[in-house]
Enzyme design. Structure first.
Site, PDB file in Angstrom:
ATOM      1  N   LYS A 286       0.957   4.062  -2.933  1.00 42.00           N
ATOM      2  CA  LYS A 286       0.515   5.421  -2.657  1.00 42.00           C
ATOM      3  C   LYS A 286       1.612   6.447  -2.914  1.00 42.00           C
ATOM      4  O   LYS A 286       1.323   7.581  -3.333  1.00 42.00           O
ATOM      5  CB  LYS A 286       0.005   5.527  -1.220  1.00 42.00           C
ATOM      6  CG  LYS A 286      -1.345   4.835  -0.995  1.00 42.00           C
ATOM      7  CD  LYS A 286      -2.401   5.370  -1.957  1.00 42.00           C
ATOM      8  CE  LYS A 286      -3.796   4.907  -1.611  1.00 42.00           C
ATOM      9  NZ  LYS A 286      -4.795   5.378  -2.604  1.00 42.00           N
TER      10      LYS A 286
ATOM     11  N   TYR B  16       0.826  -1.206   0.000  1.00 48.08           N
ATOM     12  CA  TYR B  16       0.000   0.000   0.000  1.00 48.08           C
ATOM     13  C   TYR B  16       0.865   1.263   0.000  1.00 48.08           C
ATOM     14  O   TYR B  16       0.610   2.211  -0.749  1.00 48.08           O
ATOM     15  CB  TYR B  16      -0.911  -0.044   1.226  1.00 48.08           C
ATOM     16  CG  TYR B  16      -1.884   1.094   1.367  1.00 48.08           C
ATOM     17  CD1 TYR B  16      -2.991   1.197   0.528  1.00 48.08           C
ATOM     18  CD2 TYR B  16      -1.724   2.051   2.374  1.00 48.08           C
ATOM     19  CE1 TYR B  16      -3.908   2.232   0.680  1.00 48.08           C
ATOM     20  CE2 TYR B  16      -2.631   3.083   2.528  1.00 48.08           C
ATOM     21  CZ  TYR B  16      -3.713   3.171   1.684  1.00 48.08           C
ATOM     22  OH  TYR B  16      -4.621   4.192   1.835  1.00 48.08           O
ATOM     23  N   SER B  17       1.908   1.272   0.835  1.00 48.97           N
ATOM     24  CA  SER B  17       2.797   2.435   0.923  1.00 48.97           C
ATOM     25  C   SER B  17       3.496   2.701  -0.399  1.00 48.97           C
ATOM     26  O   SER B  17       3.580   3.843  -0.858  1.00 48.97           O
ATOM     27  CB  SER B  17       3.840   2.226   2.030  1.00 48.97           C
ATOM     28  OG  SER B  17       3.225   2.102   3.287  1.00 48.97           O
TER      29      SER B  17
END
Length: 301
Positions: free
Chosen positions: A166, A162-163
């Protein structure tokens, strides 16, 4: 502020995306509500979430249509954009909001968990934005709004997929802003702080985690919509390439990577002089291993 504009919002069947759709419609936009209708992990599919939001918008006397294609595939992303064109005859704004979570510590994360999140968040943002790009280019107007996260901007545990996605979206947004500027097309990011279905999957096993979740519960998803409506409007025609955050009643402008300090050594460096001179000179400016909740440690305002 959006009278006559056509706004495509992915992941708009609930949470932040739903609030965006309702706010955009209230501001006068024709809204394409896209949602695959999956679980937080991206499993299953249903037409109900997207249609329910469309029904809400129509009940309020505004205009909307539904799309249930996936953002995570090039062909289906093109169908999403085409659905906006079919329903309303043009497209003016793309909001890349669709997302899933497959949280796991990096050393346990499977390739499938990595790829699933990257496909929806990063690849999906590219696919939908790229599918709309030629339309924006030919009409010499348009706006992209991408959802990023402090998980990428700052850091968080158990979210390598996710990091990375994003933070990748930040780079994508800046590239779109640069490449499309000559066509009066802009691109910006929003990092939202709010309690939503996705955030609801955060573990609450420790007192620290429980305290963080209680803070998040006080932050409403609807608080983020006014900034999104502004960025979609002509009032934001000179705003591009920026990273914003919304946390309850606070709006942030995030910094972007720039050099902090440099060191110079006549004749160049050796590994030994890097160790003895360069690193000691730079160490005071090192960033600690902080998480989002360490940086945003005060209660929401």
């Amino acid at each position: 502020m959006l009278e006559g504009k056509v706004v495509l919002i992915t992941g708009a069947g609930g949470g932040i995306g739903r609030d965006f759709a309702l706010a955009m419609a209230k501001a006068g936009a024709n809204v394409l509500v896209n949602d695959l209708g999956t679980s937080v992990k991206g499993e299953g599919a249903s037409t109900t979430p997207a249609q329910k939001v469309v029904d809400e918008i129509r009940a309020a006397g505004c205009t909307a249509a539904a799309s249930t294609d996936s953002v995570a595939d090039w062909a289906s992303a093109n169908r999403i954009v085409q659905a906006a064109l079919d329903a309303f005859g043009r497209i003016d704004v793309v909001v890349n909001n669709a997302g899933i979570l497959r949280d796991r510590f990096f050393f346990n994360m499977s390739v499938e968990e990595w790829k699933a999140v990257i496909d929806v968040h990063l690849n999906g943002s590219f696919y939908v934005s790229r599918a709309a790009a030629n339309h924006f280019k030919s009409q010499e107007s348009g706006a992209h709004i991408h959802m990023t996260s402090t998980s990428g901007l700052v850091g968080n545990l158990g979210q390598a997929n996710y990091s990375a996605a994003k933070l990748g979206i930040v780079g994508l947004s800046k590239s779109i802003a640069l490449d499309m500027a000559r066509y009066h097309v802009r691109s910006n990011c929003i990092a939202p702080f709010a309690w939503s279905r996705m955030i609801g999957s955060i573990p609450t096993e420790t007192p620290d985690q429980q305290a963080r979740v209680e803070k998040l519960k006080s932050m409403e998803t609807a608080k983020i919509a006014p900034l999104a409506v502004f960025l979609a409007s002509d009032a934001a025609k000179d705003v591009s390439g920026q990273i914003f955050g919304v946390r309850a009643n606070e709006i942030f402008l995030f910094s972007q990577n720039r050099p902090l300090r440099s060191v110079h050594r006549d004749g160049g460096w050796t590994p030994e002089t890097v160790a003895s001179q360069a690193i000691p000179a730079l160490r005071a400016h090192f960033y600690p291993l902080e998480r989002s909740q360490d940086v945003f440690s005060w209660d929401p305002i």
